[in-house]
Design an enzyme around this catalytic site. Structure first.
Site, PDB file in Angstrom:
ATOM      1  N   HIS A 239       9.203  50.697  43.407  1.00 49.20           N
ATOM      2  CA  HIS A 239      10.554  50.575  42.858  1.00 49.20           C
ATOM      3  C   HIS A 239      10.591  51.139  41.441  1.00 49.20           C
ATOM      4  CE1 HIS A 239      11.025  47.638  46.163  1.00 49.20           C
ATOM      5  NE2 HIS A 239      12.315  47.900  46.062  1.00 49.20           N
TER       6      HIS A 239
ATOM      7  N   LYS B 235      12.491  47.006  37.650  1.00 45.35           N
ATOM      8  CA  LYS B 235      12.340  45.879  38.585  1.00 45.35           C
ATOM      9  C   LYS B 235      11.152  45.027  38.158  1.00 45.35           C
ATOM     10  CE  LYS B 235      12.136  44.723  43.504  1.00 45.35           C
ATOM     11  NZ  LYS B 235      13.305  43.836  43.415  1.00 45.35           N
TER      12      LYS B 235
ATOM     13  N   THR C 299      11.932  42.252  49.653  1.00 48.81           N
ATOM     14  CA  THR C 299      11.865  42.923  50.950  1.00 48.81           C
ATOM     15  C   THR C 299      10.438  42.981  51.469  1.00 48.81           C
ATOM     16  OG1 THR C 299      13.804  44.261  50.395  1.00 48.81           O
ATOM     17  CG2 THR C 299      12.382  45.067  52.159  1.00 48.81           C
TER      18      THR C 299
END
Length: 243
Positions: free
Chosen positions: A154, A158, A165
């Site tokens: 990511h 983040k 997920t």
């Protein structure tokens, strides 16, 4: 009449409308007037304008005054979650929620509400991720003795790792008793990439999902709202609403 089967647009209430997801939902719903009518948008703070592009805006404290709706799509904060869940229960309306960081008590309340209304909570509303989750579970059952690794990438902003997920994918794999290992990478402006790898002696399987645009999450939430409306009370997964 089942709203999901009706020719009339689904009446949506967007909760958390000032956030990135809320803004995407408002924009994408407006592009499908035959499918959706946004009857209201709720923000945490008093809105600077009462009506924006034809959509009435309400502060969170004014929520009891919103018009009738079929489904709420909620991408807000845990502090505002209890009130929107209560409103859905009071009105017998469906709830699609992607609000993260819920406490154990809030999750318990969510489970209890599913006895009265249809709802779906997910950390990721990508339809591709929903399919990836199902494939992961099937592969884990067939390859329970293989090594399983989940690698996620990511953007640098983040903070949580592994991603929500990745943990959901790990839960799917662990249903077959597989021990899951995680690896996380934070780099550049990567929207989201998840690889589920099963490795045996002399062979390896990789299941990969790459997100290149954040609109996929809003589109998935709108898809879920359309499929959820009119269903009996219960707690649904995104993968239950693919067809």
């Amino acid at each position: 009449m089942n709203p999901a089967d009706s020719s009339s647009p689904l009446r949506l209430l967007i909760h958390g409308a000032s956030g990135r997801m809320g803004q995407s939902l408002l924009r994408l719903a407006a592009e499908q007037p035959d499918q959706f009518t946004v009857v209201g948008a709720v923000t945490g703070r008093p809105p600077p304008q009462r009506v924006v592009d034809g959509v009435p805006h309400f502060a969170a404290r004014e929520m009891n005054g919103v018009p009738a709706f079929d489904v709420v799509i909620d991408f807000s904060l845990p502090e505002g979650f209890d009130s929107i869940l209560s409103l859905c229960s009071q009105r017998g309306a469906a709830l699609v929620s992607g609000t993260t960081g819920l406490s154990d008590a809030q999750r318990q309340t969510l489970d209890e509400a599913s006895e009265r209304i249809p709802l779906v909570w997910a950390s990721n509303f990508s339809l591709g991720v929903a399919v990836l989750t199902e494939l992961t579970e099937r592969a884990a059952k067939a390859l329970a003795q293989w090594d399983c690794d989940i690698i996620e990438s990511h953007h640098t902003q983040k903070k949580d790792a592994p991603s929500g997920t990745a943990l959901t994918l790990g839960q799917a794999a662990s249903t077959a008793g597989v021990e899951v290992h995680y690896a996380s990478l934070r780099a550049g402006d990567i929207v989201g990439e998840h690889t589920v790898q099963f490795a045996g002696l002399g062979e390896r399987i990789e299941l990969v999902h790459r997100a290149t645009n954040r609109d996929i999450f809003a589109r998935g939430a709108l898809h879920a709202a359309r499929r959820l409306a009119g269903k009996p009370p219960g707690s649904y997964r995104v993968r239950d609403l693919l067809d």
